[in-house]
Design a protein around this motif. Sequence first.
Motif, PDB file in Angstrom:
ATOM      1  N   GLN A 394       0.099  -4.403  -2.306  1.00 31.73           N
ATOM      2  CA  GLN A 394      -0.330  -4.430  -0.805  1.00 31.73           C
ATOM      3  C   GLN A 394       0.567  -5.492  -0.088  1.00 31.73           C
ATOM      4  N   TYR A 395       0.671  -6.622  -0.785  1.00 32.31           N
ATOM      5  CA  TYR A 395       1.446  -7.750  -0.083  1.00 32.31           C
ATOM      6  C   TYR A 395       2.877  -7.550   0.237  1.00 32.31           C
ATOM      7  N   LEU A 396       3.404  -6.804  -0.693  1.00 33.23           N
ATOM      8  CA  LEU A 396       4.697  -6.126  -0.550  1.00 33.23           C
ATOM      9  C   LEU A 396       4.614  -4.966   0.550  1.00 33.23           C
ATOM     10  N   ALA A 397       3.705  -4.089   0.564  1.00 29.77           N
ATOM     11  CA  ALA A 397       3.721  -3.275   1.646  1.00 29.77           C
ATOM     12  C   ALA A 397       3.616  -3.783   3.114  1.00 29.77           C
ATOM     13  N   ALA A 398       2.824  -4.916   3.137  1.00 28.24           N
ATOM     14  CA  ALA A 398       2.263  -5.650   4.384  1.00 28.24           C
ATOM     15  C   ALA A 398       3.606  -6.518   4.900  1.00 28.24           C
ATOM     16  N   ASN A 399       4.598  -6.648   3.976  1.00 26.23           N
ATOM     17  CA  ASN A 399       5.685  -7.491   4.376  1.00 26.23           C
ATOM     18  C   ASN A 399       7.288  -6.852   4.470  1.00 26.23           C
ATOM     19  N   GLY A 400       6.712  -5.445   4.814  1.00 27.71           N
ATOM     20  CA  GLY A 400       8.173  -4.449   5.121  1.00 27.71           C
ATOM     21  C   GLY A 400       8.717  -3.741   3.937  1.00 27.71           C
ATOM     22  N   PHE A 401       8.006  -3.728   2.675  1.00 27.25           N
ATOM     23  CA  PHE A 401       8.657  -3.119   1.575  1.00 27.25           C
ATOM     24  C   PHE A 401       7.769  -1.646   1.417  1.00 27.25           C
ATOM     25  N   ALA A 402       8.657  -0.533   1.183  1.00 25.26           N
ATOM     26  CA  ALA A 402       7.789   0.407   0.523  1.00 25.26           C
ATOM     27  C   ALA A 402       7.666   0.208  -0.889  1.00 25.26           C
ATOM     28  N   VAL A 403       6.500   0.866  -1.383  1.00 26.42           N
ATOM     29  CA  VAL A 403       6.432   0.802  -2.657  1.00 26.42           C
ATOM     30  C   VAL A 403       6.000   2.060  -3.316  1.00 26.42           C
ATOM     31  N   ALA A 404       6.690   2.591  -4.570  1.00 25.47           N
ATOM     32  CA  ALA A 404       6.291   3.998  -5.045  1.00 25.47           C
ATOM     33  C   ALA A 404       5.739   3.629  -6.519  1.00 25.47           C
ATOM     34  N   ALA A 405       4.684   4.109  -6.789  1.00 26.19           N
ATOM     35  CA  ALA A 405       4.126   3.868  -8.310  1.00 26.19           C
ATOM     36  C   ALA A 405       3.841   5.086  -8.877  1.00 26.19           C
ATOM     37  N   PRO A 406       4.811   5.552  -9.758  1.00 24.88           N
ATOM     38  CA  PRO A 406       4.697   6.761 -10.230  1.00 24.88           C
ATOM     39  C   PRO A 406       3.996   7.002 -11.593  1.00 24.88           C
ATOM     40  N   ASN A 407       3.697   8.058 -11.990  1.00 25.28           N
ATOM     41  CA  ASN A 407       3.015   8.565 -13.158  1.00 25.28           C
ATOM     42  C   ASN A 407       3.872   9.562 -13.804  1.00 25.28           C
ATOM     43  N   VAL A 408       4.823   8.817 -14.360  1.00 30.36           N
ATOM     44  CA  VAL A 408       6.033   9.721 -15.144  1.00 30.36           C
ATOM     45  C   VAL A 408       5.396  10.364 -16.136  1.00 30.36           C
ATOM     46  N   ARG A 409       6.147  11.337 -16.781  1.00 30.83           N
ATOM     47  CA  ARG A 409       5.577  12.041 -17.812  1.00 30.83           C
ATOM     48  C   ARG A 409       5.363  11.214 -18.939  1.00 30.83           C
ATOM     49  N   GLY A 410       4.100  11.438 -19.939  1.00 29.18           N
ATOM     50  CA  GLY A 410       3.783  10.692 -20.892  1.00 29.18           C
ATOM     51  C   GLY A 410       2.609   9.853 -20.491  1.00 29.18           C
ATOM     52  N   SER A 411       2.099  10.019 -18.780  1.00 28.11           N
ATOM     53  CA  SER A 411       0.981   9.312 -18.531  1.00 28.11           C
ATOM     54  C   SER A 411      -0.336  10.134 -18.806  1.00 28.11           C
ATOM     55  N   MET A 412      -1.297   9.270 -18.902  1.00 27.66           N
ATOM     56  CA  MET A 412      -2.605   9.961 -19.138  1.00 27.66           C
ATOM     57  C   MET A 412      -3.169  10.562 -17.734  1.00 27.66           C
ATOM     58  N   GLY A 413      -4.140  11.324 -17.761  1.00 28.46           N
ATOM     59  CA  GLY A 413      -4.772  11.754 -16.687  1.00 28.46           C
ATOM     60  C   GLY A 413      -4.270  13.156 -16.122  1.00 28.46           C
TER      61      GLY A 413
END
Length: 595
Positions: A394-413
Amino acid sequence: MINSNQALFRYLNVRGAFQPQVLPNQQALTFISKETGIPQVWKWDATTTQIQQYSDLPDRVLSVHHSPSGKQTIVGIDEHGNEKQQLYILHENSLNAQELVVSKEHFHQFGGWSPDESKIAFTSNRRHPGYFDIFIIDLETKTEEVVYQVDGNCTPIAWTKDGEQLILSMPDTNIDQSYYILNLKKKELHKLFEGSALARYQSLQQSKNGEGGFLLTDLDQNTLGIHQFTFKGSSELQQLLLIDKWDIEEIKLSPDSSLLAFTINEGGFSRLGIYDVTKQTHHFIENVPNGVVDSLTWLNDNELCFGLKSPILPGDIWKFSLEESQIERITFIGEAKDVQHLWQQPELCTFSSFDGLEVPYFLYGKTDNAQPLVVYVHGGPEHQIRAEYNPVIQYLAANGFAVAAPNVRGSMGYGRTYVKLDDVRKRMDSVADLKWLAEDLVKTHGADPKRIGIMGRSYGGFMVLAALTHYADIWAAGVDIVGISHFKSFLENTGSWRRKLREFEYGSLKDDVDFFEEIAPLNHTDKIKVPLLIFHGRNDTRVPVSEAEQLATDLKEQGKQVELFIFEDEGHQTEKIENHIKMNTQIVQFMQEFL
């Protein structure tokens, strides 16, 4: 836009309320919160709606277990983050906990209260680092007895209703387990559902009459569903509810055994429902905020309580009334009025990877105008990035960054098939997903290809290092937190109770050392072209601190730009607020400088 360290402190210092558990016979519940700086137990009273502190222990609380009457509570704590849980007992209306099961060099797992509250069960690895034997302690005499020896890992689930047997869970692989019944008089062990294929079993609930109950399993299925079982007679499971594509991840039986509350994990968001055991019908509860629901607990037959987190809700306790069909937030510990207006809801996206697999990810911030981008990789590897509050994202996003958080293969769910896609020698396919994600973000979201950073914790730290060494031209900076730099040294040095299970996922020291050498980031450090920031806890019992030390030493000898921070009073997790501030201040400044 916020730019000061003080603003970051406000993000990191946001509290929350987690893991609600009803106190029997009191119209009250407890939860865990960091209100005092480290996790402690707090109590919410339904009659007064007041909150008060329930434990005052010297280190973080890991687990809470109320007795059937609610007059006593077992609390588990560790020391400086080492995860070696010790058990203390709290008596009603007293903050002062007494030592109960303490052997500080060993691990302990609580195994349930006997129905008459005279005893508790637990497991510990006192006999051998990798063997968790089953103990029973008499609470009046403080006499301990080893009732069964297990040459492996073992987690007690509960006593049966008649007090004559214990239900145990023993892992078969990194994701699969089996349930067993231990007869305490005969000291005999037998397996529930004998002859069944490998499967996940979790969230077991015993019915009021004690003859059986309900559980979640993916036996012969791709996803977890609700099943009914009996202890005697047929060992077959009766399937009650299965949701196509998604796991049902938690169930909780109402006090009268007529209803099952359940949650579904739909791509990282929770859906809350009620299953009627008699009618064999179900419905979903409306108006639950979009986020993650867990720790279901019934206040009574009509009122269900649960924890809820979302990207803009750091964690609080909520209550649902069945009679009124009304949902109510009952704690507000996660409020942060000075910064919460800046928090962002992510967009749930997907990209097509190298082999056509659709891979999901959460995207925070906007990526137009060639914005700098940080890829945030989860650990596990069988974990999942969920729709939860993350202060650094959230802090990075508020300070001008885009943040991508992936669930690559091998992730649960996403079912058994998806979680097995990176096992053993398919390990680098998940790393390739990160490369294709970065390229997709440049192509479809306008990210600046020269300003892409990557960070991750634990197995996510390995993913960072693997990405920097195998796809070196994509990244501008990297942050490795308690990460693995070489699977061979990791497996040799990790706790023996973990090694066998990790080998199902990563490969074994017997058969796969050649592959470990081939992919090890430590063997490819000459390919790292960008600055690297490394953090580790001295007391880490999962990923030894040597993984960080050997990597930093190697890079420094090459003259590479690397900085290593070791927290002497932390383990695998970072719990203390001062360490959070130091680590994340460094991360934000690092990303601002190099992206």
